[in-house]
Design a protein around this motif. Structure first.
Motif, short mmCIF file in Angstrom:
data_model
loop_
_atom_site.label_atom_id
_atom_site.label_comp_id
_atom_site.label_asym_id
_atom_site.label_seq_id
_atom_site.Cartn_x
_atom_site.Cartn_y
_atom_site.Cartn_z
N GLU A 1 -2.39 -6.69 -1.03
CA GLU A 1 -3.73 -6.37 -0.54
C GLU A 1 -3.92 -4.86 -0.42
O GLU A 1 -2.99 -4.14 -0.05
CB GLU A 1 -3.95 -7.01 0.84
CG GLU A 1 -5.44 -7.06 1.20
CD GLU A 1 -5.70 -7.51 2.63
OE1 GLU A 1 -4.76 -7.54 3.46
OE2 GLU A 1 -6.86 -7.81 2.94
N VAL A 2 -5.12 -4.40 -0.73
CA VAL A 2 -5.49 -3.01 -0.52
C VAL A 2 -6.73 -3.01 0.37
O VAL A 2 -7.67 -3.77 0.13
CB VAL A 2 -5.81 -2.29 -1.86
CG1 VAL A 2 -6.23 -0.85 -1.62
CG2 VAL A 2 -4.63 -2.36 -2.81
N ARG A 3 -6.69 -2.20 1.42
CA ARG A 3 -7.89 -2.03 2.25
C ARG A 3 -8.21 -0.54 2.28
O ARG A 3 -7.32 0.30 2.30
CB ARG A 3 -7.66 -2.56 3.67
CG ARG A 3 -7.43 -4.08 3.67
CD ARG A 3 -7.32 -4.64 5.07
NE ARG A 3 -8.60 -4.75 5.74
CZ ARG A 3 -9.47 -5.73 5.55
NH1 ARG A 3 -9.20 -6.69 4.70
NH2 ARG A 3 -10.62 -5.76 6.21
N GLU B 1 -4.76 1.43 2.56
CA GLU B 1 -3.60 0.72 3.11
C GLU B 1 -3.18 -0.35 2.11
O GLU B 1 -3.95 -1.26 1.83
CB GLU B 1 -3.96 0.04 4.44
CG GLU B 1 -3.94 0.99 5.62
CD GLU B 1 -4.07 0.27 6.96
OE1 GLU B 1 -4.19 0.96 7.98
OE2 GLU B 1 -4.04 -0.98 6.96
N LEU B 2 -1.97 -0.21 1.57
CA LEU B 2 -1.47 -1.17 0.58
C LEU B 2 -0.44 -2.06 1.26
O LEU B 2 0.59 -1.58 1.73
CB LEU B 2 -0.78 -0.44 -0.59
CG LEU B 2 -1.66 0.27 -1.61
CD1 LEU B 2 -2.52 1.34 -1.01
CD2 LEU B 2 -0.79 0.90 -2.70
N THR B 3 -0.71 -3.36 1.32
CA THR B 3 0.25 -4.31 1.89
C THR B 3 1.21 -4.72 0.80
O THR B 3 0.79 -5.17 -0.27
CB THR B 3 -0.49 -5.54 2.45
OG1 THR B 3 -1.49 -5.08 3.34
CG2 THR B 3 0.46 -6.46 3.19
N MET C 1 -5.93 6.41 -9.95
CA MET C 1 -6.88 5.35 -9.63
C MET C 1 -7.54 5.56 -8.26
O MET C 1 -8.73 5.36 -8.11
CB MET C 1 -6.09 4.05 -9.59
CG MET C 1 -6.88 2.83 -9.87
SD MET C 1 -5.66 1.55 -10.16
CE MET C 1 -6.56 0.19 -9.47
N VAL D 1 -10.09 -2.99 -5.79
CA VAL D 1 -8.89 -2.24 -6.17
C VAL D 1 -7.70 -3.19 -6.29
O VAL D 1 -6.90 -3.09 -7.23
CB VAL D 1 -8.62 -1.11 -5.15
CG1 VAL D 1 -7.28 -0.45 -5.43
CG2 VAL D 1 -9.73 -0.07 -5.20
#
Lengths: 92, 92
Positions: free
Chosen positions: B36-38, A44-46, A66, B22
């Protein structure tokens, strides 16, 4: 803020030992309808600001280079979630 | 054969070290729009036969008890994909 969801799964031709273990566990618990479980990743990229074509191209490149290992994994979907409208748009 | 997709993400209040790494890598590569990445998990369950309410209830229980650790993770979606019609139905 929009979120871009990138989903990566192990290639269908490859054995997925983690998924195999879960499949075995389900069968030992008595389940007979689920024949296979495969386990992949969800990123999940915000995003700060709007999602445009430039950013999507960048995310597609990140997804291929990546977030996934193209030898053993496939990027199965890239989806843009917009919380303000509640919409989900497939981007790859 | 229909596929049930279960998606699990680390809880928002928790630090996700993998995602943090990441995010740091993206910023070092010059990206400034992704804040942000989750990283979570995606389970693909291949089902033999039709998906009915009984199976979905079973899958919801598996998702809560087996596929996720409710202390640190949330089940964010359970979706039924039907390849014969190409439809995706949200089931939780």
């Amino acid at each position: 803020m929009p979120t871009i969801v990138v989903e990566v799964m192990p290639k269908a031709v490859l054995l997925d030992p983690q998924g195999k273990a879960v499949t075995g566990a389900l069968h030992r618990l008595g389940n007979t309808t689920i024949s296979e479980v495969r386990i992949g990743k969800r990123f999940e990229l915000t995003v700060e600001g709007p999602v445009d074509e430039t950013l999507l191209a960048e995310v597609r490149a990140y997804a291929d280079d990546m977030f996934s290992n193209s030898v053993i994994e496939d990027v199965v979907s890239i989806t843009v979630l917009d919380p303000s409208t509640g919409s989900a748009t497939e981007a790859a």
